[in-house]
Write an enzyme that holds these catalytic residues in place. Structure first.
Site, short mmCIF file in Angstrom:
data_model
loop_
_atom_site.label_atom_id
_atom_site.label_comp_id
_atom_site.label_asym_id
_atom_site.label_seq_id
_atom_site.Cartn_x
_atom_site.Cartn_y
_atom_site.Cartn_z
N GLU A 90 0.78 -1.23 0.00
CA GLU A 90 0.00 0.00 0.00
C GLU A 90 0.82 1.29 0.00
OE1 GLU A 90 -3.44 0.20 -0.03
OE2 GLU A 90 -3.55 -1.96 -0.27
N SER A 467 -45.66 -32.09 43.35
CA SER A 467 -45.10 -32.34 44.68
C SER A 467 -43.79 -31.62 44.92
CB SER A 467 -44.89 -33.84 44.89
OG SER A 467 -46.12 -34.52 44.85
#
Length: 839
Positions: A90, A467
């Site tokens: 770049e 229960s």
């Protein structure tokens, strides 16, 4: 000659004039655009869009939410090979130029003049930072001029390292990855500093065109771009001959790596996302928040396995539904099979597979993500046809009785190269585990598989606990003066209750009645009629007030005697929270799952402050503190008995306080906590008695299967509703309380042989085996005010001298029986039972 000289003079003057005009134009443009440029200093505090990440308490990644996958890193974390590769690709002079590349700009101008089109912008890394952070991607002279001005400013304000860091964290690199760290994770499943030279060159080639040079979608062009960068690195002397040749010959190894989830807990991840979205809206997905939950990764993994194992075990007990997709693939060519299986989801450990052939009691399969495999008879002979919850078809005699070539089925790896036929359960389940000391959710599973069904049954499914709810009714009775030895008559009864549609004739599951029964025995044997008589005796209002202390919503508790049998609609999380009050010996804690929230810089935005159980702890407040503060302390004192008011050197100190604010006169033996103290909701003596009784549920009652854990500190209770529509087990020790539920989303019977002890208890056992693996037995200590006395098991009275079948029972000191049981060997002796205890 004079004419030529004159023309040269005119040309020179025009050139000078043109330069002057050009300079004036540039100056005018500068003074016009410069004031409008953004402040470069804001780059120091730039907020990169980073996804929300959710972790367990031990830093395992649970989930990630956000479109942009980004993991910002600092300059000193960037490997030198990548820096060199990016410079070669770049901007080779990045560390030397002033922010712009004069040659590059002239080259761009020449291309424009010669072609009439902008072909390259001559951009440096600094210019790309200016464009990416401040400008649009529009191709115009104005935007380019602003870009140049910003670049010059950026170079004046920031160091080269800061500029480079901004660039590599911002750039888009394909597949939703932003920044080089995210790209390394996506393409190679590694961090950037773990990549080879060839791999970092591949990443460095992406900024120019992430789609065109993508190594996954366009490998040939990506390879060409990578090798060009390597050649540039070699020509610039960034790498030597050997490194260049090695990297150039390295094959492409990139493949898609999704977010590396370390802990599967999608139900909790969604709970976190939903909770935080209310406060942050869409910014939640871009601000880089890190959320640390209360989940323990070991416990959560165990919860995942136990729910899956329990539901698969249930479905195999009830028969095979048949192939998931009959004749799914024809013809049976490998490319057809592979393409088809790629479209099929894997749910947990259940892999999709195609049957290739059957041969008597063996089958050849092709399994997704595995390939060819053999299915043995031992692993498929269970597959009797499903006929209903209470019946199955004939046993298969050969593989062809179960499936045919081309069918898609599900298999599960049970050991190395050992696959078992299975199927996606139609039944669902949930498991929730808390720390009883502060309510922290340690594990939560809301169903068989989140990808199969996202409904979170742990927090959204209100079901009857049956229960499993009885311990709260019994605890309420103990709080009202009952003892574990109190006798209640287990006998038939008909209730005429105006709140019920018709007369109610409750029964025990066994259809039998056992007469006078001690309260302890009634609970561990889960006698329905005893529970009903207890509730009628203490009163529904008294019971509901007591239940509300545990966090149960009064408005959702039925106002009739069916409450004693667990007819309230309750979520698993609500139930396990109630059980936490039994496990911690009588304190109210509230469940929570977010421990803290951090911003992208690690600053803590939120820290949980849960009410914590600490019987030895003390609140301290300054007497001159605001009245509201003192009132809150006094309320704590009323419920915990541990709060004191004492002067401190800080006149406005308020609880919770910091350690350095404690007075030097702090009484010895007292502990101080900076967290809120949990309120006491039940007397410690009551809590210990119900714990002792619930230990018998495991030792000799309906939870006997849990004895396989070989622990003496466990207590719990099974639960099964009418027609076996819901199966439950809740249990605990001092450190962990967990509730498991099994049932259908649309309530229907699980089958006449399915109960809490057969469907839910195995899930709980498998979870607790791991959750408590490194924890020694820690039976809860008996508090002061209780005594252990030998009694007659039939009457609950004091045992007579020499009674061989006498048992020990726990009593509050004030409730020890005064009478001695009748000794049948003494003809003139009499024994009595209090008549008010038989009703």
């Amino acid at each position: 000659m004079k004419i030529l000289t004159s023309l040269l003079k005119i040309g020179l003057k025009l050139t000078i004039l043109g330069c002057f005009v050009g300079c004036l134009a540039l100056a005018a443009a500068y003074f016009y655009y410069a004031p409008k440029l953004p402040d470069v200093e804001t780059l120091r505090d730039v907020q990169l869009q980073t996804p929300l990440r959710i972790y367990s308490e031990d830093d395992k990644l649970i989930s990630e939410f956000g479109e942009k996958r980004r993991t910002p890193i600092s300059f000193n974390q960037i490997p030198q090979n990548y820096i060199n590769a990016l410079l070669a690709a770049e901007d080779r002079n990045f560390f030397e130029h002033i922010g712009i590349d004069i040659k590059g700009l002239f080259r761009a101008v020449f291309q424009l003049a010669s072609t009439g089109h902008i072909q390259s912008g001559g951009s440096t890394i600094t210019m790309q930072v200016a464009k990416n952070y401040f400008l649009t991607r529009e191709r115009s002279f104005v935007r380019k001029f602003n870009e140049i001005l910003l670049s010059l400013r950026i170079e004046q304000e920031l160091t080269k390292e800061e500029i480079f860091e901004l660039y590599i964290n911002k750039i888009y690199l394909g597949h939703r990855s932003y920044g080089i760290q995210a790209a390394a994770n996506i393409y190679y499943g590694k961090d950037i500093d773990q990549l080879s030279l060839a791999q970092v060159a591949m990443i460095a080639g992406l900024p120019k065109a992430p789609s065109a040079y993508n190594p996954i979608t366009n490998p040939s062009r990506a390879l060409e771009r990578r090798n060009w960068i390597l050649k540039r690195m070699h020509s610039l002397s960034f790498i030597n001959d050997e490194d260049y040749e090695t990297a150039r010959n390295e094959p492409i190894s990139a493949e898609y790596h999704g977010t590396q989830i370390e802990l599967y807990a999608p139900y909790v991840a969604e709970m976190v996302r939903n909770e935080l979205y209310q406060y942050f809206d869409e910014s939640l997905y871009t601000n880089g928040f890190r959320v640390y939950t209360t989940l323990n990764s070991t416990m959560q993994a165990a919860a995942n396995r136990s729910v899956e194992d329990g539901l698969i075990a249930y479905t195999e007990r009830h028969g095979y539904f048949g192939p998931e997709k009959p004749a799914a693939v024809t013809p049976l060519a490998e490319e057809n099979i592979t393409a088809y299986l790629e479209q099929q989801r894997t749910y947990g450990s259940l892999q999709p597979a195609i049957v290739l052939s059957t041969d008597k009691q063996e089958a050849q399969l092709f399994i997704k993500d595995h390939g060819p495999a053999t299915l043995s008879w031992d692993n498929m002979e269970w597959a009797q046809p499903y006929k209903g919850p209470n019946s199955r078809g004939r046993k298969p005699e050969q593989a062809a009785d179960i499936f045919s070539p081309g069918d898609m089925i599900r298999v599960r790896l049970v050991s190395e190269n050992n696959w078992r036929l299975t199927q996606i359960p139609r039944v669902e389940g949930a498991l929730t585990a808390l720390s009883p000391q502060n309510g922290a959710i340690r594990a939560l599973v809301g169903g068989f598989n989140f990808n199969h069904n996202k409904f979170n049954r742990a927090i959204q499914a209100r079901r009857q606990p049956g229960s499993n709810f009885k311990p709260f009714i019994y605890a309420s009775a103990l709080e009202q003066g009952y003892t574990p030895a109190t006798l209640i008559n287990d006998a038939p009864v008909v209730f005429h209750d105006s709140n019920l549609e018709s007369n109610w004739r409750p029964e025990n599951y066994s259809k039998k009645f056992y007469g006078p029964t001690r309260l302890r025995e009634a609970l561990y044997k889960s006698r329905n009629l005893v529970s009903i008589r207890i509730l009628r005796s203490i009163g529904i209002d008294t019971a509901t007030e007591f239940l509300s202390r545990f966090g149960f919503d009064k408005d959702r508790l039925p106002n009739n005697l069916s409450l004693s049998l667990g007819s309230a609609d309750i979520t698993p999380l609500e139930l396990v929270t109630g059980y936490a009050g039994l496990a911690n010996q009588g304190f109210k804690v509230s469940p929570y799952f977010i421990d803290r929230v951090e911003d992208s810089e690690g600053n803590i935005l939120y820290q949980a402050q849960p009410a914590t159980v600490c019987p030895e702890c003390t609140y301290i407040a300054n007497p001159s503190a605001p009245p509201a503060v003192l009132k809150r302390i006094e309320q704590q004192a009323a419920t915990t008995g541990n709060a004191i008011i004492t002067p401190t050197s800080t006149p406005d100190s308020t609880p919770p306080i910091n350690q350095e604010e404690l007075p030097t006169s702090q009484p010895t033996g007292q502990q101080v906590t900076s967290l809120p103290l949990a309120n006491r909701i039940m007397q410690p003596q009551t809590a210990y008695m119900i714990y002792s009784i619930m230990q018998d549920v495991i030792a000799r009652g309906t939870g006997r299967r849990a004895r396989v854990l070989q622990r003496s500190d466990l207590a719990g209770k099974t639960g099964t509703t009418n027609d076996q529509k819901d199966a439950w087990f809740s249990g605990f020790n001092k450190d962990v309380v967990a509730t498991a539920w099994v049932g259908f989303d649309q309530p229907s019977t699980l089958g006449r042989s399915e109960f809490g002890g057969t469907a839910a208890l195995p899930v709980w056992i498998e979870f607790m085996e791991t959750a408590l693996a490194n924890s020694p037995d820690q039976p809860i200590a008996q508090p002061e005010g209780l005594v252990s006395i030998r009694i007659d098991p039939k009457t609950g009275l004091l045992a007579y001298p020499g009674q061989e079948d006498a048992i020990f029972e726990i009593f509050p000191e004030a409730s020890v029986p005064k009478e001695i049981a009748h000794n049948p060997a003494l003809t003139n002796a009499t024994g009595t039972t209090r008549t008010e205890e038989i009703f």
